[in-house]
Design a protein around this motif. Structure first.
Motif, PDB file in Angstrom:
ATOM      1  N   UNK A 182      10.674   6.531   8.720  1.00 48.79           N
ATOM      2  CA  UNK A 182       9.850   7.693   8.394  1.00 48.79           C
ATOM      3  C   UNK A 182       8.379   7.348   8.374  1.00 48.79           C
ATOM      4  N   UNK A 183       8.055   6.178   7.850  1.00 49.36           N
ATOM      5  CA  UNK A 183       6.655   5.755   7.804  1.00 49.36           C
ATOM      6  C   UNK A 183       6.104   5.551   9.210  1.00 49.36           C
TER       7      UNK A 183
ATOM      8  N   UNK B  54      -1.693  14.087   3.866  1.00 51.70           N
ATOM      9  CA  UNK B  54      -1.193  13.341   5.017  1.00 51.70           C
ATOM     10  C   UNK B  54      -1.992  12.053   5.232  1.00 51.70           C
ATOM     11  N   UNK B  55      -3.270  12.094   4.922  1.00 54.15           N
ATOM     12  CA  UNK B  55      -4.123  10.909   5.086  1.00 54.15           C
ATOM     13  C   UNK B  55      -3.740   9.824   4.091  1.00 54.15           C
ATOM     14  N   UNK B  56      -3.497  10.200   2.849  1.00 53.17           N
ATOM     15  CA  UNK B  56      -3.167   9.201   1.824  1.00 53.17           C
ATOM     16  C   UNK B  56      -1.922   8.374   2.180  1.00 53.17           C
TER      17      UNK B  56
ATOM     18  N   UNK C 240       0.823  -1.218   0.000  1.00 47.83           N
ATOM     19  CA  UNK C 240       0.000   0.000   0.000  1.00 47.83           C
ATOM     20  C   UNK C 240       0.853   1.262   0.000  1.00 47.83           C
ATOM     21  N   UNK C 241       1.935   1.237   0.776  1.00 51.61           N
ATOM     22  CA  UNK C 241       2.778   2.419   0.932  1.00 51.61           C
ATOM     23  C   UNK C 241       4.145   2.242   0.268  1.00 51.61           C
ATOM     24  N   UNK C 242       4.192   1.447  -0.783  1.00 51.49           N
ATOM     25  CA  UNK C 242       5.460   1.079  -1.409  1.00 51.49           C
ATOM     26  C   UNK C 242       6.278   2.295  -1.834  1.00 51.49           C
ATOM     27  N   UNK C 243       5.670   3.245  -2.506  1.00 53.07           N
ATOM     28  CA  UNK C 243       6.419   4.375  -3.057  1.00 53.07           C
ATOM     29  C   UNK C 243       7.023   5.236  -1.953  1.00 53.07           C
ATOM     30  N   UNK C 244       6.227   5.519  -0.932  1.00 49.98           N
ATOM     31  CA  UNK C 244       6.751   6.394   0.120  1.00 49.98           C
ATOM     32  C   UNK C 244       7.765   5.675   1.001  1.00 49.98           C
TER      33      UNK C 244
END
Length: 419
Positions: A20-21, A45-47, A8-12
């Motif tokens: 950081x996550x 920020x929600x995304x 879900x959060x691969x890119x960030x």
């Protein structure tokens, strides 16, 4: 549908990594005033998965509210604005918790104790509020060291001010992508590995797969032997080092990819292993003087004190341990990669022991200390950044610069009038 977080959060995760996550997911943001700009801020920020947010506003949704806010529609007219925005924003990410407070900032400051603000990691004020309310809120967040963002927008213009006593940055994400290879200051294991490779004894295939770190070490050693143990310093010397020492080790500079890479990346061989001046300046900060360290000293400054002690003992920063990709066979690359990683781990363990020693000296337990954060700190010691904050909404140096430019403009206009 359940989606794995790493997917879900691969890119960030690639951008700010797991540390950081985790900080993002542990954060709680308070938004004062439910403006269109505020809704876009919270959306961003929600995304990526912020922990939770709270919107404070006592206004209702009006037809005018719909014109600039993507997260409101006709069905929301008449509802509390904070609640309507919260309902829409949490739909973007089921991992995020949203809260709405149907009240204004003035009432909260009057009726709630200062401890009310302890629940927030940061407070964002959108749109203009009274100077009295802003002063009161600023005093509270300043004393609690909670970042206060003051955000205003007018048409295509906007301003953003961060009010906080101090901002410390470990992961600066420096775009230069410099690698600390220690070519000019190799440790024993790295020197032994380079010395174990005899270029003249290798066949053409093996010769073309020697990592350029080894090429640099051999070339720089030869250069220093010919130049009173001094590295190349001037442009002509660096040019000579590239052609007469690095490329000269090649059997065919036009076909051996590793030597071509070495020639193109010769600046990495000439990096000086030293402690950057901004880091030396941190070592002089009064916060890490022995008499000032105490139980409440932030962990960042505990780390800086440990880093200073590490540098005093070793005369260098901890090795980050990462190396660039380079032309090489798998065996040689894995070998040299492991040499750098083992050295980095050794340095990190020594640094960690220093951190624990300092914690013990100020009466704090080492339990709960995040080893991943220590590892991140060790990888970024050359790029640490500290910014001292101010309670002034306008920076004095900026004001003085504007006034000076205005003064020069007036002088120029007077001269033109005289002509």
């Amino acid at each position: 549908m359940s989606i794995d977080k790493s997917t879900k959060y691969d890119r960030q995760l690639r951008l700010w990594e797991s540390t950081g996550q985790q900080k993002l997911e542990d954060s709680s943001i308070c938004l004062i005033n439910a403006t269109a700009t505020g809704s876009e801020l919270l959306k961003n920020l929600v995304l990526p998965g912020i922990g939770q947010f709270t919107i404070v506003s006592d206004l209702p949704v009006t037809p005018d509210s719909l014109s600039g806010n993507f997260f409101l529609d006709d069905e929301d007219i008449g509802k509390p604005l904070a609640m309507a925005m919260t309902e829409k924003l949490v739909e973007l990410n089921t991992d995020v918790q949203g809260n709405a407070i149907n009240d204004n900032l003035n009432n909260i400051l009057k009726n709630e104790s200062p401890e009310f603000w302890n629940q927030f990691s940061a407070v964002v004020v959108c749109d203009f509020i009274s100077s009295d309310d802003l002063d009161k809120l600023q005093d509270i967040t300043w004393n609690k060291k909670i970042p206060l963002f003051v955000l205003n927008t007018v048409a295509f213009y906007g301003s953003l001010k961060l009010i906080m006593p101090e901002t410390t940055v470990v992961e600066t994400h420096d775009p230069s992508r410099l690698f600390d290879l220690r070519i000019d200051n190799p440790w024993e294991e790295l020197k032994h590995y380079a010395d174990s490779i005899h270029l003249n004894d290798l066949d053409d295939t093996d010769h073309a797969h020697i990592p350029y770190i080894v090429i640099f070490l051999k070339a720089l050693t030869a250069w220093k032997q010919d130049h009173n143990n001094l590295p190349p310093r001037t442009y002509p010397e660096k040019k000579s080092f590239r052609f007469d020492y690095v490329e000269a080790l090649s059997r065919d500079i036009k076909s051996e990819t590793n030597f071509i890479e070495a020639s193109q990346s010769v600046h990495r061989a000439l990096q000086s292993t030293r402690v950057p001046q901004p880091i030396l300046n941190l070592f002089e900060n009064s916060k890490i003087k022995d008499g000032n360290l105490n139980y409440h000293t932030p962990m960042f400054w505990i780390y800086v004190k440990a880093l200073k002690n590490f540098v005093i003992k070793n005369d260098v920063l901890p090795l980050p341990g990462n190396i660039p990709d380079m032309a090489s066979d798998t065996t040689n690359y894995i070998k040299i990669q492991s040499i750098y990683r083992e050295k980095a781990l050794k340095d990190m363990n020594e640094f960690t022991a220093e951190v624990f020693r300092i914690l013990e000296s100020v009466g704090r337990s080492e339990e709960g200390i995040n080893k991943a954060l220590i590892a991140t700190f060790c990888k970024n010691t050359a790029l640490l950044h500290v910014a001292e904050g101010s309670k002034d909404l306008c920076n004095n140096s900026l004001i003085n610069k504007v006034l000076e430019e205005y003064r020069l403009l007036m002088i120029s206009m007077d001269l033109q009038a005289c002509l």
